[in-house]
Scaffold this motif. Structure first.
Motif, PDB file in Angstrom:
ATOM      1  N   ALA A 118       0.129   7.665  -9.608  1.00  0.00           N
ATOM      2  CA  ALA A 118       0.101   6.652 -10.666  1.00  0.00           C
ATOM      3  C   ALA A 118      -0.753   7.090 -11.858  1.00  0.00           C
ATOM      4  O   ALA A 118      -0.513   6.667 -12.985  1.00  0.00           O
ATOM      5  N   GLY A 119      -1.723   7.966 -11.612  1.00  0.00           N
ATOM      6  CA  GLY A 119      -2.578   8.464 -12.683  1.00  0.00           C
ATOM      7  C   GLY A 119      -2.035   9.710 -13.373  1.00  0.00           C
ATOM      8  O   GLY A 119      -2.703  10.286 -14.225  1.00  0.00           O
ATOM      9  N   GLY A 120      -0.830  10.152 -12.969  1.00  0.00           N
ATOM     10  CA  GLY A 120      -0.211  11.317 -13.588  1.00  0.00           C
ATOM     11  C   GLY A 120      -0.636  12.644 -12.989  1.00  0.00           C
ATOM     12  O   GLY A 120      -0.340  13.700 -13.531  1.00  0.00           O
ATOM     13  N   VAL A 140      10.957  10.649  -5.844  1.00  0.00           N
ATOM     14  CA  VAL A 140       9.744  10.443  -5.057  1.00  0.00           C
ATOM     15  C   VAL A 140       8.699   9.690  -5.867  1.00  0.00           C
ATOM     16  O   VAL A 140       8.544   9.911  -7.067  1.00  0.00           O
ATOM     17  N   GLN A 141       7.980   8.821  -5.173  1.00  0.00           N
ATOM     18  CA  GLN A 141       6.825   8.136  -5.740  1.00  0.00           C
ATOM     19  C   GLN A 141       5.646   8.435  -4.822  1.00  0.00           C
ATOM     20  O   GLN A 141       5.783   8.384  -3.596  1.00  0.00           O
ATOM     21  N   LYS A 146      -6.225   6.639   0.081  1.00  0.00           N
ATOM     22  CA  LYS A 146      -7.005   5.402   0.182  1.00  0.00           C
ATOM     23  C   LYS A 146      -6.149   4.162  -0.083  1.00  0.00           C
ATOM     24  O   LYS A 146      -6.547   3.054   0.258  1.00  0.00           O
ATOM     25  N   GLN A 147      -4.971   4.346  -0.689  1.00  0.00           N
ATOM     26  CA  GLN A 147      -4.102   3.197  -0.945  1.00  0.00           C
ATOM     27  C   GLN A 147      -3.426   2.805   0.362  1.00  0.00           C
ATOM     28  O   GLN A 147      -2.691   3.593   0.959  1.00  0.00           O
ATOM     29  N   LYS A 148      -3.692   1.611   0.809  1.00  0.00           N
ATOM     30  CA  LYS A 148      -3.181   1.175   2.108  1.00  0.00           C
ATOM     31  C   LYS A 148      -1.672   0.976   2.066  1.00  0.00           C
ATOM     32  O   LYS A 148      -1.111   0.562   1.051  1.00  0.00           O
ATOM     33  N   PRO A 149      -0.996   1.276   3.174  1.00  0.00           N
ATOM     34  CA  PRO A 149       0.462   1.151   3.225  1.00  0.00           C
ATOM     35  C   PRO A 149       0.983  -0.237   2.883  1.00  0.00           C
ATOM     36  O   PRO A 149       2.084  -0.373   2.354  1.00  0.00           O
ATOM     37  N   ASP A 150       0.188  -1.280   3.159  1.00  0.00           N
ATOM     38  CA  ASP A 150       0.642  -2.636   2.858  1.00  0.00           C
ATOM     39  C   ASP A 150       0.136  -3.149   1.510  1.00  0.00           C
ATOM     40  O   ASP A 150       0.192  -4.345   1.231  1.00  0.00           O
ATOM     41  N   SER A 151      -0.329  -2.228   0.649  1.00  0.00           N
ATOM     42  CA  SER A 151      -0.775  -2.641  -0.685  1.00  0.00           C
ATOM     43  C   SER A 151       0.417  -3.187  -1.474  1.00  0.00           C
ATOM     44  O   SER A 151       1.569  -2.800  -1.234  1.00  0.00           O
TER      45      SER A 151
END
Length: 164
Positions: A118-120, A140-141, A146-151
């Motif tokens: 997301a930050g490039g 692909v994204q 640290k970003q949790k799967p259910d975010s």
């Protein structure tokens, strides 16, 4: 590499069989490098929840154990599968242990790492539990460990990918 070619990169599953992402029959996949002894290991629970919630809609989590980050996945395939099953009730596919960074990185992860977050920022996998959402068209994204799967961001991306 074309986006669709990503889905054709061969790898070995937990039984030793050659597979590609397309072999799993899911239109949308969340490819994750996983580890049993990591601070992010509790994410297995959220990954399994995503599998249960979206599995019947053409989605699958695809796990690749990795021991490159402070030796946090030292076990054999049998030990890894046992841990995933008994500790977190994992039903999604867990494949062979791979390297995700460096000269010996698996070809699938070499291709996935070309994707920016997301930050490039593209490049190296930061740690275990980096997530790559692979859509039916091979696009692909990328989501960092640290970003949790259910975010909300990951759930929205899965829902968007499944609605196309």
């Amino acid at each position: 590499m074309t986006d669709q070619a990503l889905r054709q990169i061969p790898f070995t599953d937990a039984t030793g069989a050659q597979k590609t992402l397309d072999d799993y029959g899911s239109d949308v996949m969340l490819v994750v490098n996983v580890a049993s002894r990591c601070g992010n290991t509790p994410q297995y629970e959220q990954l399994e929840q995503l599998q249960k919630e979206y599995g019947d809609r053409g989605f699958s989590v695809i796990g690749f154990p990795c021991n490159q980050f402070m030796g946090q996945e030292p076990g054999s395939m049998e030990q890894i599968l046992e841990f995933c099953s008994t500790t977190y009730g994992v039903t999604f596919p867990i494949n062979e242990k791979v390297k995700v960074n460096g000269r010996n990185a698996h070809e699938l992860f070499k291709a996935l790492k070309e994707t920016t977050d997301a930050g490039g920022k593209a490049g190296r996998v930061e740690w275990n539990f980096e997530k790559f959402l692979v859509r039916a068209d091979g696009s692909v994204q990328r989501f960092r460990p640290k970003q949790k799967p259910d975010s909300p961001e990951i759930v929205a991306a899965i829902e968007d990918a499944l609605s196309r």
